[in-house]
Design an enzyme around this catalytic site. Sequence first.
Site, PDB file in Angstrom:
ATOM      1  N   GLY A 106     -10.471  -3.543   7.590  1.00 32.71           N
ATOM      2  CA  GLY A 106     -10.275  -3.443   9.026  1.00 32.71           C
ATOM      3  C   GLY A 106     -10.878  -4.601   9.805  1.00 32.71           C
ATOM      4  O   GLY A 106     -11.285  -5.618   9.241  1.00 32.71           O
ATOM      5  N   ASP A 138      -7.246   3.071  -7.619  1.00 31.76           N
ATOM      6  CA  ASP A 138      -8.506   3.107  -6.881  1.00 31.76           C
ATOM      7  C   ASP A 138      -9.188   4.460  -7.082  1.00 31.76           C
ATOM      8  O   ASP A 138      -8.960   5.409  -6.337  1.00 31.76           O
ATOM      9  CB  ASP A 138      -8.252   2.851  -5.388  1.00 31.76           C
ATOM     10  N   HIS A 175     -11.876  -7.047  -1.809  1.00 30.28           N
ATOM     11  CA  HIS A 175     -11.107  -6.339  -0.779  1.00 30.28           C
ATOM     12  C   HIS A 175     -11.794  -6.554   0.572  1.00 30.28           C
ATOM     13  O   HIS A 175     -12.923  -7.015   0.647  1.00 30.28           O
ATOM     14  CB  HIS A 175     -11.058  -4.836  -1.100  1.00 30.28           C
ATOM     15  N   GLY A 176     -11.080  -6.183   1.621  1.00 29.76           N
ATOM     16  CA  GLY A 176     -11.677  -6.264   2.958  1.00 29.76           C
ATOM     17  C   GLY A 176     -12.094  -7.669   3.310  1.00 29.76           C
ATOM     18  O   GLY A 176     -13.152  -7.908   3.889  1.00 29.76           O
ATOM     19  N   SER A 203       0.847  -1.200   0.000  1.00 26.48           N
ATOM     20  CA  SER A 203       0.000   0.000   0.000  1.00 26.48           C
ATOM     21  C   SER A 203       0.881   1.248   0.000  1.00 26.48           C
ATOM     22  O   SER A 203       2.108   1.162   0.216  1.00 26.48           O
ATOM     23  CB  SER A 203      -0.880   0.010   1.253  1.00 26.48           C
ATOM     24  N   ASP A 221      -1.308  -1.780  -3.945  1.00 27.15           N
ATOM     25  CA  ASP A 221      -2.664  -1.850  -3.395  1.00 27.15           C
ATOM     26  C   ASP A 221      -3.212  -0.431  -3.238  1.00 27.15           C
ATOM     27  O   ASP A 221      -2.547   0.445  -2.665  1.00 27.15           O
ATOM     28  CB  ASP A 221      -2.574  -2.554  -2.026  1.00 27.15           C
TER      29      ASP A 221
END
Length: 309
Positions: free
Chosen positions: A181, A104, A211-212, A50, A82
């Site tokens: 998260g 993104d 994602h996530g 990231s 990312d």
Amino acid sequence: MALITTKEMFAKALNSDYAVGAFNVNNMEIIQGIVEAAELENAPVILQVSAGARKYANPVYLVKLVEAAIEDTGLDLVLHLDHGADFEICKDCVDNGFSSVMIDGSKYPFEENIALTKKVVDYAHAKGVVVEAELGKLAGVEDAVNVDAREATFTDPDEAIEFVEKTGVDSLAVAIGTSHGAYKFKGTPYLDFERLEKIHQMLPETPLVLHGASTVMPEFVALCNKYGGDIPGAQGVPEDMLSEAAKHGVCKINVDTDLRLAMTAKIRECMYEDPSVFDPRKYLGPARDAIRDMVQHKIRDVMKCSGQK
Ligand code: G3H
Ligand code: 13P
Ligand code: ZN
């Protein structure tokens, strides 16, 4: 042994019931743990970085560590950016050793997201680098609870077709109820599989990305809390939902939170169990092993991609 793109691994995964794990890396121990797991499971794996990881480690260190992992293990690895926020960071990664980037643009209006993504695709493809983009917004704990909110945030299948056609993107991250998260759901976990299947039917050639997707493994949350942590009420995506998503076009499953929890839990345990320890290798070593075991479990039992290298 080489740095490879996701092209072939996604083509294989798209017509199968498994997905490839994409794990966020920030330092040497995390990279080594993940790569060792991939080696043991004979599985493909994506290492992703990231903007925060680049800032923490200094970009060149992470690129060189991944190159070292390739040299050391003989594995083919993907190095992926990312959540690239703008063209400049994507360009920098394309120019400096990444084989895959994510742009993104999900925070922008539809047409702006298309224009930005197309600009990155044109630049990256000219240099042999593949591109992931995102359409829709990952829900936070509050967002997925009512139908109106879902319609406003989840990926619209019609828009997804137009987006992929106009941008030429290689893979698409979709919003179907996951979020980043450790606090993904307040009540019962919910993913919109109907929507996922519709997108997959309408875009059968496009690898989808989730994602996530950490499961927020209760054993690591419990271990953190047992040894002085304070992580109450954490909840992730159930494992069976991830395995199911892999059957509906999801080829890449993103995991960061579970790595953080595994590493922190083990370090906390080591320090509490033996307060006299002050050699970092004495807790980073066990943390690296915990990451390896956790990633092996994900690859084998959740993403089901053992032996697919
Ligand atoms: O999707 C976000 C990843 O977990 C990376 O997080 O920006 O704190 O490195 P980070
Ligand atoms: P988690 O927070 O669920 O691990 O998601 C990570 C992610 O999506 C990285 O892009
Ligand atoms: Zn993400």
